[in-house]
Design a protein around this motif. Structure first.
Motif, PDB file in Angstrom:
ATOM      1  N   GLU A 569       0.799  -1.224   0.000  1.00 53.77           N
ATOM      2  CA  GLU A 569       0.000   0.000   0.000  1.00 53.77           C
ATOM      3  C   GLU A 569       0.834   1.278   0.000  1.00 53.77           C
ATOM      4  N   ALA A 570       1.944   1.297   0.771  1.00 53.36           N
ATOM      5  CA  ALA A 570       2.777   2.498   0.852  1.00 53.36           C
ATOM      6  C   ALA A 570       4.187   2.092   1.230  1.00 53.36           C
ATOM      7  N   TRP A 571       5.152   2.854   0.742  1.00 49.94           N
ATOM      8  CA  TRP A 571       6.587   2.605   0.969  1.00 49.94           C
ATOM      9  C   TRP A 571       7.091   3.729   1.862  1.00 49.94           C
ATOM     10  N   ARG A 572       7.322   3.424   3.136  1.00 46.66           N
ATOM     11  CA  ARG A 572       7.587   4.465   4.130  1.00 46.66           C
ATOM     12  C   ARG A 572       9.041   4.447   4.570  1.00 46.66           C
ATOM     13  N   PRO A 573       9.736   5.603   4.473  1.00 46.69           N
ATOM     14  CA  PRO A 573      11.127   5.657   4.960  1.00 46.69           C
ATOM     15  C   PRO A 573      11.184   5.605   6.475  1.00 46.69           C
ATOM     16  N   LEU A 574      12.183   4.868   6.988  1.00 45.57           N
ATOM     17  CA  LEU A 574      12.412   4.775   8.431  1.00 45.57           C
ATOM     18  C   LEU A 574      13.431   5.847   8.801  1.00 45.57           C
ATOM     19  N   GLU A 575      12.983   7.071   8.876  1.00 47.88           N
ATOM     20  CA  GLU A 575      13.916   8.187   8.995  1.00 47.88           C
ATOM     21  C   GLU A 575      14.610   8.220  10.357  1.00 47.88           C
ATOM     22  N   MET A 576      13.893   8.575  11.412  1.00 47.78           N
ATOM     23  CA  MET A 576      14.494   8.621  12.746  1.00 47.78           C
ATOM     24  C   MET A 576      14.073   7.432  13.593  1.00 47.78           C
ATOM     25  N   GLU A 577      13.721   6.354  12.949  1.00 50.28           N
ATOM     26  CA  GLU A 577      13.260   5.161  13.655  1.00 50.28           C
ATOM     27  C   GLU A 577      14.244   4.010  13.524  1.00 50.28           C
ATOM     28  N   ASP A 578      15.346   4.258  12.869  1.00 54.05           N
ATOM     29  CA  ASP A 578      16.383   3.250  12.704  1.00 54.05           C
ATOM     30  C   ASP A 578      17.704   3.870  13.125  1.00 54.05           C
ATOM     31  N   ALA A 579      18.555   3.090  13.809  1.00 52.50           N
ATOM     32  CA  ALA A 579      19.785   3.627  14.398  1.00 52.50           C
ATOM     33  C   ALA A 579      20.906   3.831  13.401  1.00 52.50           C
ATOM     34  N   THR A 580      20.700   3.503  12.135  1.00 51.76           N
ATOM     35  CA  THR A 580      21.751   3.708  11.133  1.00 51.76           C
ATOM     36  C   THR A 580      22.119   5.181  11.045  1.00 51.76           C
ATOM     37  N   GLU A 581      23.417   5.466  11.036  1.00 50.25           N
ATOM     38  CA  GLU A 581      23.888   6.846  10.967  1.00 50.25           C
ATOM     39  C   GLU A 581      23.505   7.467   9.633  1.00 50.25           C
ATOM     40  N   ARG A 582      22.916   8.661   9.699  1.00 50.61           N
ATOM     41  CA  ARG A 582      22.508   9.356   8.481  1.00 50.61           C
ATOM     42  C   ARG A 582      23.707  10.054   7.852  1.00 50.61           C
ATOM     43  N   SER A 583      23.791   9.994   6.532  1.00 51.38           N
ATOM     44  CA  SER A 583      24.874  10.661   5.815  1.00 51.38           C
ATOM     45  C   SER A 583      24.439  10.868   4.374  1.00 51.38           C
ATOM     46  N   PHE A 584      25.256  11.615   3.610  1.00 57.29           N
ATOM     47  CA  PHE A 584      24.961  11.858   2.207  1.00 57.29           C
ATOM     48  C   PHE A 584      25.010  10.570   1.388  1.00 57.29           C
ATOM     49  N   THR A 585      25.703   9.576   1.896  1.00 49.37           N
ATOM     50  CA  THR A 585      25.910   8.345   1.137  1.00 49.37           C
ATOM     51  C   THR A 585      25.026   7.213   1.634  1.00 49.37           C
ATOM     52  N   PHE A 586      23.956   7.544   2.330  1.00 49.93           N
ATOM     53  CA  PHE A 586      23.003   6.538   2.814  1.00 49.93           C
ATOM     54  C   PHE A 586      21.684   6.741   2.087  1.00 49.93           C
ATOM     55  N   GLU A 587      21.236   5.716   1.362  1.00 54.39           N
ATOM     56  CA  GLU A 587      20.019   5.814   0.577  1.00 54.39           C
ATOM     57  C   GLU A 587      18.759   5.589   1.403  1.00 54.39           C
ATOM     58  N   GLY A 588      18.915   5.227   2.674  1.00 53.96           N
ATOM     59  CA  GLY A 588      17.760   5.091   3.552  1.00 53.96           C
ATOM     60  C   GLY A 588      17.231   3.666   3.629  1.00 53.96           C
TER      61      GLY A 588
END
Length: 866
Positions: A569-588
Motif C-alpha cells: 500500500e505504501a513505501w515508508r522511509p524509516l527516517e528517525m526510527e532506525d539507528a543507522t547513521e545518516r549521511s549523504f551516502t546513505f540511501e535510507g
C-alpha cells in the motif's frame, strides 16, 4: 546560421556532460578517501619553509606543515590513535616504541621477517573539515627524508604533517626473513631469490598463471597487509599470485588471499616489481582504487564454491545466524536471537547479501568503529511495526495519539528526548518490545521456522488488558504460479492475532521492515558496486513488488512479492526510527506498509498518498496474516518474466505514466499470467481518465502477449489511479494463492497540462527567473548560467547544503542548462538560444583566463560548470 549555432552549442554541451561524469567520479573518490595508503610515492617533491602551527614551533624537531599529508610506511595506525593537537602527534612520533606499540594496536602486522621501522614522520587531522578523521594521528617512516613523498596538499587538505629527519635511521636487520619467490618463465619453477635484477623484471607470463588468480588489471585491492611489498620484488603478476598461495601465515585467521603487483615500469617507477600480500576475511574483493590511472594489478584467491559456502555458514554461526539453504537458489540466514533475516543472497554467491550484514569490519564508520547492527534500534528484514487502538477511540486534545505504536525492534532508551523535539508523534517514546516471551522453533522437515514474540507498549493510551496483539512469523518454501512454469520461493509470513476474550482491536498500520544494503558510508565506489544494492518499490496493491538490484546493475535481482491477499500500500522511509547513521551516502531504509490508515489520519494529513489508507479490525480470538515471497530473477531484463512465473501480472505505461492533456497515443499494456484474467478496469477519480480496450491488429502484431488499453486524458490535472481487477481464469482460486477472491493492481498516473505549454513554460522560467546575468557577481564565477528554481521560496537555487559544493550540476545532472538545450530541439527560441550561447562561451568553455581562475574546478573537468 541559427540551426548551426544551436548544433554547435549542443555538441559542446554534450562533451561537457561527459566530462561531468568524470568529475562526479573524482568527487566520489574524494569522499571515500581514507588515509591508510601503503604505497610510497617518490614522484612528488616539495620544498617548504618552517612555520608555526597552533602554538607548535615547527623548527628542526617537528617540522610541521599545514595542509600537507605525507605518504610513507605506516608504523602506527591513526584510526584508533587519536591526539588532541599536532604537537601531541609529533611527541607520539618521537616516543614511538616500534614493535611493542604495533603489536598491541595491530597484532596482525607482527609477522616473521617484518621490518621494525622507526617513526620519523607524523600526520595529524585537527581541523573541522576532518570529519571522520578528526584527531587521527598517523605515524610513518619515510626512507628518503630529503624528498618526502606527498600524498595530498592544498587548502582542501585538512592534514598537518611533520618530518623529523633526526629520527631517521637505516632499516634494522630482519629476524627470520621470508624468502621472496621468483617464477622463472622458462621452466615455471618457483625459486627463492634474494632480489631480482633489473634485467629479469618484466619477464613473460608464467605457466603457473591459473584462473584462480582472478587477475584484475588497473586495480588495487585492500586488505590486511601480511607481507610488505617495498622489499618483496617479483618479476610478474603470476609470481605474485603464487607467492600469495605459498605464503606461510603467522595466524590461521590471516591467510594470504589477496595479491597486489606493480608491473608497469613507466608508471610504477620506484614501486616497479613490488608484490604486496594481503588478507581479507570476505569473499567479495574490497577495491581500494581502480581505473586506467592505477598501475597495480590485483587478484583474490577465491576458494571453491563449496568452500565459500562453508565459510559463509561458519561466519553466520559465529554471529548467531542459522543458515537456511533452500531449493530456490537462495541462501537465507535467520538470526536465532530475534528471528529476523540477517542474510539473503544467491546460493552460488554466498559472500553477497542484499540485506545489510550484522557486522562488517571492512566498513569504517564514525566514531572510529566498523559497521555493527547487532545492537538495539536497528531494523532488520522480518521486523514488524504496527499501530493499534480500540475501535472508536480518538485522540484527545493534549493527550496521547489515538493510535499506539508497537514494534519488534527494541528501542534505544536515550532516543526519546532526542526525538520529541524533531518528531512530536515519535515512535520510540511509545514503542517497546518484550523479549521475555518468545520462542524459535523449526518444524521437523526443516522447511518452516516459527517465531513468537509478545509485545508491550509504554504508551499510556495503549490497550491495558495485556498485550493487544500476538505476533508470529513463519518461513517456508512454497511453489508459486502454475504447475508447469511456476517457481519455488522462500516465503515469510507474519501472523497478528488478538488473544483477548472480548475486546476488539483495530490495526491502523502494519509495516514490514525491508532494510537493504544501500548504505554506502565507509566504502569507496568500487566497493559499493560489488557489495551494495539499490531498492525500488512498486506500491501496486496485490500486484506490487520490491526490486533489489546490485549497485553494479549486473547479476541476479531479488524480488519481494506479496502473496495470500497481502497488498503493498505504501513505501515508508524509516527516517528517525532506525539507528543507522545518516549521511549523504546513505540511501535510507524503508518498510512496506500493507495498511496505512493511521499515517493518513496523523502524519500524512497534508499529503495525497498514491493509495488510500486502509486498516483491519481483529475481533477477539481472530487474526490476520501477511505473506511475502522471496525469489531471484536472473537479471534486470528477466524481472517481468519471473513475476509472470510467480503468478503476478505486469503493467507498463507507454510512453510512461505521466500523461499530458494533448497526448493522443498514450497506452497501458498488461501482461497477465495464465491463471488469471482481467475482469474490470476502473479509474479513480472517475473523470480523470478514460481507459478503453484496444483491439487493433497493429497492437496484436507488435505485442501479441500483451493486452493493450488506450489511455485518453480528459483535462484533469493531478494524481489518478487505474485499478485493474483480476479473477481466476477457471473461476476458482488462483494457483499460488491460499485465500480465495479477486486481486487488484493499482497503476498510478500523474496527469499534466498540455506538453507544449509545459515546455514553453520551462523555457520562460529558465531564461528569466532562472537566469543569472554575467553582470551579477558570483564568488564561484558561475555567471552567466541557468540555475534551478525553488518555486516555494521563489528564488534560484544558488546554495544547497545537501550537496558537496555549490556548483551548477552537483547532484542534479546539469539539469538547468541541459533542459534548456533540449527545449530548443522542440521549441527553439532566438532569445533562449542567445543566452545558451552566452553560457557556453562565457562559463562552460571560458578556460582559465581572467576571473575564471577563481572557479571551483580547473578547465579540464568542467565538473561544476556544466
Amino acid at each position: 546560421m541559427f540551426p548551426s549555432v544551436l548544433a554547435l552549442s549542443l555538441r559542446k554541451l554534450l562533451v561537457a556532460s561527459a566530462l561531468v561524469v568524470v568529475a562526479i567520479i573524482f568527487v566520489g573518490e574524494y569522499i571515500y578517501y581514507h588515509p591508510l595508503h601503503l604505497e610510497v610515492r617518490h614522484d612528488h617533491q616539495l620544498f617548504h619553509t618552517s612555520q608555526e602551527v597552533g602554538g607548535l614551533q615547527t623548527g628542526p624537531k617537528c617540522g610541521a606543515l599545514t595542509h600537507v599529508e605525507y605518504d610513507g610506511f605506516v608504523v602506527r595506525w591513526g584510526s584508533d590513535h587519536l591526539m588532541a593537537t599536532p604537537a601531541a602527534c609529533c611527541e607520539a612520533c618521537a616516543n614511538f616504541t616500534g614493535a611493542l606499540e604495533r603489536s598491541v594496536a595491530h597484532p596482525e602486522l607482527k609477522l616473521p621477517g617484518a621490518v621494525e621501522l622507526p617513526c620519523n614522520a607524523w600526520v595529524h587531522c585537527g581541523e573541522h573539515e576532518c570529519g571522520d578523521w578528526q584527531g587521527q594521528c598517523w605515524l610513518k617512516y619515510i626512507e628518503d627524508s630529503d624528498k618526502p613523498p606527498v600524498k595530498n596538499e592544498g587548502s582542501r587538505t585538512p592534514w598537518t604533517s611533520g618530518l623529523m629527519p633526526h629520527l631517521a635511521r637505516p632499516y634494522l636487520e630482519r629476524q627470520n626473513p621470508l624468502p621472496s619467490l621468483h617464477v622463472d618463465a622458462a621452466d615455471a619453477v618457483v625459486q627463492p631469490v634474494a632480489e631480482i635484477s633489473a634485467g629479469r623484471r618484466g619477464a613473460g607470463k608464467s605457466k603457473l598463471w591459473t584462473a584462480d588468480c582472478h587477475s584484475m588489471p588497473n586495480t588495487e585491492l585492500d586488505g590486511f597487509v601480511v607481507r610488505w611489498g617495498s622489499d618483496h620484488l617479483l618479476s610478474s603478476a603470476a609470481a605474485c599470485c603464487e607467492a600469495c598461495r605459498a605464503h606461510r601465515p603467522l595466524s590461521a585467521a590471516r591467510p594470504c588471499n589477496i595479491w597486489v603487483f606493480c608491473g608497469d615500469k613507466a608508471r610504477c617507477k620506484e614501486m616497479y616489481g613490488q608484490c604486496w600480500l594481503k588478507s581479507d576475511e570476505g569473499t567479495v574483493p574490497n577495491v581500494q582504487r581502480s581505473g586506467e590511472e592505477v598501475p597495480w594489478t590485483s587478484g583474490m584467491l577465491q576458494p571453491t564454491a563449496s568452500e565459500q559456502l562453508r565459510r559463509e555458514k561458519a561466519t553466520m554461526r559465529e554471529n548467531g545466524v542459522m543458515d537456511l539453504q533452500s531449493g530456490t537458489g537462495l541462501l537465507v540466514g535467520l538470526r536465532q536471537e530475534t528471528g529476523t533475516i540477517a542474510h539473503i543472497g544467491p546460493l552460488h554467491e554466498p559472500g553477497f547479501s542484499y540485506v545489510p550484514p550484522l557486522q562488517d569490519k571492512r566498513v569504517k564508520l564514525t566514531p572510529p568503529t566498523h559497521l555493527d547492527r547487532r545492537a538495539a534500534g536497528f531494523h532488520h528484514f522480518g521486523d514488524i511495526t504496527f499501530r493499534a487502538r480500540q475501535p472508536g477511540r480518538t485522540a484527545q486534545p493534549g493527550g496521547p495519539p489515538a493510535w499506539a505504536t508497537y514494534s519488534t525492534v527494541p528501542a534505544i532508551k536515550n532516543w526519546g528526548a532526542r526525538l520529541e523535539t524533531s518528531a512530536p508523534a515519535c515512535v520510540w517514546q511509545c514503542t517497546g518490545a518484550s523479549r521475555s516471551q518468545q520462542g524459535l522453533r523449526m518444524d521437523p522437515a526443516g522447511t518452516m521456522v516459527e517465531l513468537t514474540t509478545a509485545l508491550s507498549s509504554r504508551d499510556p493510551g495503549a490497550v491495558r488488558e495485556g498485550p493487544p496483539v500476538r505476533v508470529q512469523r513463519w518461513m517456508e518454501e512454497r511453489w508459486l504460479g502454475d504447475a508447469k512454469d511456476g517457481v519455488r520461493a522462500v516465503v515469510m509470513q507474519w501472523s497478528l492475532m488478538n488473544p483477548s476474550e472480548g475486546t476488539e482491536v483495530e490495526l491502523g498500520s502494519v509495516g514490514l521492515s525491508m532494510p537493504m544494503n544501500q548504505d554506502f558510508s565507509g566504502r569507496n565506489l568500487p566497493n559499493v558496486a560489488t557489495q551494495c544494492s539499490f531498492v525500488e518499490a512498486y506500491v501496486g496493491g496485490h500486484m506490487g513488488y520490491v526490486q533489489v538490484t546490485k549497485a553494479s546493475g549486473e547479476g541476479q535481482v531479488l524480488l519481494l512479492v506479496p502473496q495470500d491477499g497481502t497488498s503493498f500500500e505504501a513505501w515508508r522511509p524509516l527516517e528517525m526510527e532506525d539507528a543507522t547513521e545518516r549521511s549523504f551516502t546513505f540511501e535510507g531504509h524503508h518498510e512496506m506498509l500493507v495498511h496505512s490508515k493511521a499515517y493518513v489520519e496523523q502524519e500524512w494529513t497534508a499529503a495525497q498518498p498514491w493509495n488510500p489508507g486502509t486498516g483491519v479490525r481483529l475481533p477477539a480470538g481472530k487474526g490476520v496474516n501477511f505473506t511475502v515471497a522471496m525469489l531471484l530473477a536472473d537479471s534486470v531484463e528477466d524481472v517481468e518474466s519471473m513475476l509472470l512465473r510467480a503468478g503476478h501480472a505486469v503493467a507498463m505505461g507507454v510512453p510512461g505514466t505521466i500523461v499530458h492533456a494533448d497526448m493522443t497515443a498514450a497506452a497501458l499494456y498488461l501482461r497477465v499470467p495464465h491463471a488469471l484474467r482481467v475482469s474490470q478496469v476502473r479509474v479513480e477519480p472517475k473523470t480523470a481518465l478514460t481507459v478503453l480496450p484496444a483491439s487493433d491488429a497493429a497492437s496484436a502484431r507488435m505485442a501479441p502477449q500483451w493486452q493493450r488499453y488506450r489511455v485518453v486524458p480528459t483535462g484533469f490535472k493531478g494524481r489518478a489511479r487505474v485499478i485493474v481487477h483480476y479473477t481466476p481464469a477457471n473461476g476458482s482460486v488462483a494457483i499460488g494463492d491460499v485465500q480465495a477472491g479477486a486481486r487488484e493492481q493499482a497503476v498510478h498516473y500523474f496527469l499534466h497540462e498540455a506538453a507544449t505549454r509545459v515546455v514553453r513554460a520551462l523555457g520562460t522560467l529558465g531564461s528569466t527567473r532562472g537566469w543569472l546575468n554575467a553582470s551579477v557577481p558570483d564568488p564561484w564565477g558561475r555567471s552567466p548560467a541557468f540555475f534551478g528554481f525553488d518555486m516555494q521560496r521563489n528564488e534560484k537555487v544558488m546554495e544547497e547544503p545537501r550537496v558537496c559544493m555549490s556548483g551548477l550540476s552537483d547532484e542534479s545532472g546539469a539539469g538547468a542548462s541541459l533542459s534548456m538545450a533540449m527545449k530548443q530541439l522542440g521549441q527553439p527560441s532566438r532569445e533562449e538560444v542567445a543566452k545558451l550561447e552566452e553560457y557556453v562561451h562565457g562559463t562552460l568553455f571560458a578556460g582559465e583566463n581572467g576571473d575564471r581562475k577563481r572557479f571551483l574546478q580547473d578547465g579540464h573537468t568542467y565538473g561544476a560548470r556544466a
